[in-house]
Scaffold this active site. Sequence first.
Site, short mmCIF file in Angstrom:
data_model
loop_
_atom_site.label_atom_id
_atom_site.label_comp_id
_atom_site.label_asym_id
_atom_site.label_seq_id
_atom_site.Cartn_x
_atom_site.Cartn_y
_atom_site.Cartn_z
N CYS A 97 -41.41 -17.42 13.16
CA CYS A 97 -40.45 -18.54 13.09
C CYS A 97 -40.92 -19.79 13.29
O CYS A 97 -42.23 -19.77 13.73
CB CYS A 97 -39.33 -18.38 14.28
N CYS A 100 -42.97 -20.67 16.47
CA CYS A 100 -44.44 -20.06 16.34
C CYS A 100 -45.16 -21.14 16.27
O CYS A 100 -46.48 -21.39 16.78
CB CYS A 100 -44.71 -18.89 15.62
N CYS A 169 -50.48 2.94 7.36
CA CYS A 169 -49.64 2.32 8.23
C CYS A 169 -50.19 0.91 8.72
O CYS A 169 -51.67 0.92 8.45
CB CYS A 169 -49.37 3.28 9.42
N CYS A 172 -53.43 1.20 10.81
CA CYS A 172 -54.53 1.47 10.37
C CYS A 172 -55.42 0.37 10.06
O CYS A 172 -56.65 0.22 10.05
CB CYS A 172 -54.38 2.30 8.70
N ASP A 549 -29.78 -28.97 -11.00
CA ASP A 549 -29.97 -30.33 -11.39
C ASP A 549 -29.49 -30.10 -12.92
O ASP A 549 -29.66 -29.07 -13.67
CB ASP A 549 -31.45 -30.63 -11.69
#
Length: 854
Positions: A97, A100, A169, A172, A549
Amino acid sequence: MSEQCCGSHNKKNIKEESCCSSGSSASVTNEAVAKETGCCSSSETNISEPADSCCASSEEAATPLMNQTKSCCSSDSQTNEGSAAESMNFRVYGMDCPACAKTIEKGIGSLQGIRDVQVNYGTARMQVTAESAAAFEPVQNELKKLGYTAEQMNEKRNLKTYTVEGMDCGSCAKTIENHMRLNTSVQSVNVNFSTGKMKIEHTNSSDEIIKEVSKVGFKAALDSSRSSNQPSPSVKSNENGWFIFSGVLIAMGFAGSFLGIHPLLSSFLYAFAMIISGYKPVKSAFYSIKSRSLDMNVLMSAAAIGAALIGEWLEGATVVWLFALGNLLQNKSIEQTRNSIRNLMDLAPPEAWIKNGADLVKKPVEEISIGEVIFVKPGDKIPLDGEVVKGESSVNQAPITGESIPVDKEAGDTVFAGTINEHGTLEIRVTKLTEDTTIAKIIHLVEEAQEQKAPTEAFIDKFASIYTPVVFVIALLLMILPPLAGFGTWGDWFYKGLELLVIACPCALVISTPVAIVSAIGNAAKNGILIKGGTFLEKAGAITAIAFDKTGTLTEGKPKVSKVEVLEGTEEELLSIALTLETYSTHPIAKAIADYVKSKGIPSQEGDSYSNIVGKGVQATVEGITYYAGNLALFKDMNPSLEQVSKRVMDLQNEGKTIVLIGTDQKLMGLIAVSDTIRESTTSAMKTLTENGIRETVMLTGDNTGTAKMIASEANITRYFAELLPEDKVNAIKKLQNEGYKVAMVGDGINDAPALAASDLGIAMGGAGTDTVMETADIVLMADNLDKLPHTIKLSRKALAIIKQNIWFSIIIKVIALALIFPGWLTLWMAVLSDTGAALIVILNALRLLRVKE
């Protein structure tokens, strides 16, 4: 806004592009800059700043976005100090966010020797200005303390990319990172599970890096866009062979218990199977612990060894074998998502035909220079971007733009690498080297996008980093405290603790988001849509209103003849005179009329005494008679009878048409209406967008209300804002946002920068022809039409739905598994299935995004 752009001297430095040139007015032409700084994105903002508040010269304002070494808005004393300062740029990972970004700015800004820190959440980039090179050394360590990681972006770095096989994962990737950082030869490393890539800066050899990765249980290879990243078949077949053999051993041991074989022999078979299947995870677990990581290999190895210690050999062997099976299936599934980008790499051929004397010879594209002429035969792929110098053909541009209909090409037209020449032979002058082609930029941008974490993904990663160690500690306490307190036996609680260890790794949850995002971005790229990251994918899925536009977006942006009305004589005579008058004019409307008449096959007449009447039209003499072509004011000056046409001209003008009258000073021959026509794709795109849940389609135009109403009706637009100045478009966007809509703005990517910056999501069209558009917009439609916009929204909504499905499924499976532990209904092999099985289902569900069609 004025405080943010070129504010008072005591403000923090901001990027040069966000400032206006000294003493002059500057136009914001870069959405990335506008979005990053918020400068000049409001109609209330004065984009013309006084000389004393903005110090950047026009040369400074052109400095590339992330390579500035001084600020533009500091006081004189600050500028003098800044001349000795050094600047360094980083890509930051882990921000979920904008808050941060502020945290990082404060944290890094407090370090000694750091003068200025600018962090942009949207692009995940950080620019640090320091007094000396030594001041940069603690930056990355400080970021780690704050919970983030970063890689340096300066081009001089010896940064190499490796493909890593075997990661199933996110943990890893973390294990590999932690292990590599223990190596003194490694300066920085970042491993991305989604793309299967490791970016690393090191001083030792590539072979040593590959060897280090293999210690953790993974295979690495130096990345090459021209070589296959797949492991050799022999390696895979050997692994599969051992996996199958261990499964046979378990089956034999299990069958032996029914056939009267001695239990010791069955236990030996189970133990042998555990060694075969468990060697790799135990080895990886050793290095994970050594590098202070707590991944699935550690948890699974602990569970298997614990099962063996309490004599549950069948359970232990089954756990390890099911874990290996799950990894095998997960890796195979994840490779499908990674291949979506690897397939893009194979689009452009590695060699091109060039002329060597009288013969055509093949030459590697890497050895071809700009300006060389290459030959592309019918049916071949075009190897490099260039300009056709000879020949005519139809070119299938689907690999770049996603357009299914081939585009006719002739001398002077641009062609792209990776597209297919369908008919005639083309001679093409090369305009870009192989690393700079459009397809190369697409690949680079897509890989960058896949490496950026979406807010949901970053949140889950943080959650998992807390969840896993907490559950691990709870599992240990579960093994010790209840039996110490006299509740049940040590064996029962030890077994329950082992089950909890297996459940402790949230693989399915962690993998739920990145695989979906990678799949969606890969699907989009294949269809001519560039989505710059998971953040923008999530935003696109939440959009409820889209503003367009008008000129060049909803319409062609090129005037065309839309109506011819004859008042005297024949249409052929009228058009012949019109062609004669307009042939020598360079005005766009004159060219549109000339092209229209030529397309009808009507010849012009012999004329002379050509003359331009400023602001009104043109005249020429044909066979002694002076003819005129121009607006109503021109003919009013000559007083011909205008009663019958004045009202008609006004009616047509109210429909947004420009009227050119043709005649002499005595009579009117007729009129030609010229207008900017609506794109063929506009009407169908608006209808499909509404069907896909977009509540408002909005047109922003400077045309009068009558014209806007007519075009909106014709284009199926639900709402319009008319008579807008460029800065008014920003107010229109803000009005929609204040009404509660999540607004996307679609434009050409440059002229609409303020409105694109003010919107929640900036979408640009025509990226294939403009490098700037590809670099700056949040989402880029490579084709110069709206055909792909509905697919973008549909794909984004589908991705969000699948991410939510995956997250809830992963959580529910964990809760069920936890609930089954205490009644004693859960077994170790069931716990493994609840983890690896859930992860596999999550991956397969995400893979559906690769197959989403228009």
